[in-house]
Enzyme design. Structure first.
Site, PDB file in Angstrom:
ATOM      1  N   ASP A  67       0.824  -1.237   0.052  1.00  0.00           N
ATOM      2  CA  ASP A  67      -0.061  -0.065   0.117  1.00  0.00           C
ATOM      3  C   ASP A  67       0.605   1.285   0.021  1.00  0.00           C
ATOM      4  O   ASP A  67       2.032   1.301   0.226  1.00  0.00           O
ATOM      5  CB  ASP A  67      -0.851  -0.032   1.258  1.00  0.00           C
ATOM      6  CG  ASP A  67      -0.498  -0.431   2.600  1.00  0.00           C
ATOM      7  OD1 ASP A  67       1.003  -0.590   2.499  1.00  0.00           O
ATOM      8  OD2 ASP A  67      -1.091  -0.908   3.564  1.00  0.00           O
ATOM      9  N   ASN A 135      -7.463  -2.340  14.275  1.00  0.00           N
ATOM     10  CA  ASN A 135      -8.850  -2.495  14.080  1.00  0.00           C
ATOM     11  C   ASN A 135      -9.102  -3.889  13.081  1.00  0.00           C
ATOM     12  O   ASN A 135     -10.221  -4.120  12.426  1.00  0.00           O
ATOM     13  CB  ASN A 135      -9.683  -1.415  13.322  1.00  0.00           C
ATOM     14  CG  ASN A 135      -9.052  -0.934  11.985  1.00  0.00           C
ATOM     15  OD1 ASN A 135      -8.002  -1.657  11.443  1.00  0.00           O
ATOM     16  ND2 ASN A 135      -9.640   0.043  11.243  1.00  0.00           N
ATOM     17  N   GLU A 142      -9.629  -1.721   5.145  1.00  0.00           N
ATOM     18  CA  GLU A 142     -10.281  -1.601   6.297  1.00  0.00           C
ATOM     19  C   GLU A 142     -11.689  -2.244   6.498  1.00  0.00           C
ATOM     20  O   GLU A 142     -12.044  -2.871   5.692  1.00  0.00           O
ATOM     21  CB  GLU A 142     -10.854   0.036   6.441  1.00  0.00           C
ATOM     22  CG  GLU A 142      -9.745   0.783   6.317  1.00  0.00           C
ATOM     23  CD  GLU A 142      -9.003   1.254   7.530  1.00  0.00           C
ATOM     24  OE1 GLU A 142      -8.912   0.275   8.193  1.00  0.00           O
ATOM     25  OE2 GLU A 142      -8.102   2.306   7.837  1.00  0.00           O
TER      26      GLU A 142
HETATM   27  C1  GLP Z   1      -0.248   0.450   8.594  1.00  0.00           C
HETATM   28  C2  GLP Z   1      -0.158  -0.491   7.220  1.00  0.00           C
HETATM   29  C3  GLP Z   1      -0.494  -1.672   7.594  1.00  0.00           C
HETATM   30  C4  GLP Z   1       0.229  -2.406   8.896  1.00  0.00           C
HETATM   31  C5  GLP Z   1      -0.190  -1.523   9.793  1.00  0.00           C
HETATM   32  C6  GLP Z   1       0.308  -1.965  11.455  1.00  0.00           C
HETATM   33  O1  GLP Z   1      -1.818   0.904   8.491  1.00  0.00           O
HETATM   34  N1  GLP Z   1      -0.866   0.062   6.150  1.00  0.00           N
HETATM   35  O2  GLP Z   1       0.191  -2.561   6.486  1.00  0.00           O
HETATM   36  O3  GLP Z   1       0.024  -3.526   9.161  1.00  0.00           O
HETATM   37  O4  GLP Z   1      -0.196  -0.164   9.624  1.00  0.00           O
HETATM   38  O5  GLP Z   1       1.208  -1.063  11.537  1.00  0.00           O
HETATM   39  P1  GLP Z   1       2.075  -1.446  12.893  1.00  0.00           P
HETATM   40  O6  GLP Z   1       3.143  -2.457  12.666  1.00  0.00           O
HETATM   41  O7  GLP Z   1       3.208  -0.272  12.890  1.00  0.00           O
HETATM   42  O8  GLP Z   1       1.419  -1.722  14.085  1.00  0.00           O
END
Ligand code: GLP
Length: 236
Positions: A67, A135, A142
């Protein structure tokens, strides 16, 4: 689904790096699906160290990311393109032309999503790395995203904007929209590993993997994947 409880974040990072190295050793031209977020940072640094030590090359491999924020160019320090360069690509011998991520500043969003769909069709992922949103999101899919989705534009949930704001400077605004690989495309990977660390992820894990499969919890779809492993470092 396979669950692996590690004793801490170091072991989680270490073991996840080993899974990627094994894929590359078996298939040097593997296509690796990669992720951003803070959770994979340890794994990326292990991957850099271990690949050097063990002489494992990325020269024939491809990397396809999940993404990207809309509105951030690849040079923007908060863009995922920048993150990947800084945390992994600039330390390994992968060829820049073999790394793929959505263009956050594409002028035509529909065209950009279609371009990415074509890349994903052309290069099936041998392995996909995933983090987990608080979430239950995977990539930027989402809650409520159809399981059949392909690359699309997302308006980020308020909780995601809040969670990710910790990575932005006080005077920087978290983008409200992003491109994300779709759930259907994530599920097409031959093998999936999910990394989650810390008590803050316990609720999301319980909802995603200990309950039913529902589009309201995007990660729950992973229960249906034939080769998906979750690495987590907290006992729940
Ligand atoms: C973002 C990314 C996800 C990732 C998530 C969790 O929203 N788009 O791909 O898995 O954060 O991030 P973290 O590993 O910092 O908790």
């Amino acid at each position: 689904m396979q669950f692996i409880l590690t004793k801490d974040y170091n072991e989680l990072s270490d073991r996840a790096a080993d899974v990627f190295l094994d894929v590359l050793k078996a298939k040097p031209d593997a296509t690796l699906g990669l992720a951003t977020g803070t959770t994979p940072l340890g794994m990326y640094s292990r991957l850099i160290e271990k690949s050097k030590k063990q002489g494992v090359s990325f020269r024939e491999a491809r990397a396809i990311n999940l993404d990207e924020y809309i509105g951030l160019s690849p040079e923007h320090p908060q863009s995922y393109a920048y993150f990947m360069k800084k945390q992994l690509f600039s330390h390994i011998d992968i060829l820049p032309e073999n790394t793929y991520i959505e263009n956050g500043v594409a002028t035509d969003e529909a065209e950009e999503a279609a371009r990415y769909d074509d890349i994903l069709t052309k290069f099936p992922r041998d392995i996909q790395l995933l983090g987990l949103g608080s979430n239950g999101h995977i990539a930027f899919n989402e809650p409520g995203t159809p399981f059949g989705s392909k690359t699309h534009v997302v308006t980020l949930a308020a909780s995601t904007v809040r969670d990710n704001s910790r990575l932005f400077g006080a005077d920087e605004k978290v983008p409200e929209k992003a491109f994300t690989m779709g759930i259907m495309q994530i599920m097409q990977a031959k093998k999936i590993i999910v990394l989650a660390s810390g008590a803050a992820k316990a609720q999301a894990i319980a909802k995603a993997f200990c309950g039913g499969v529902t589009e309201e919890v995007p990660a729950s779809v992973l229960q249906l994947h034939p080769d998906c492993t979750l690495f987590y470092d907290v006992k729940i």
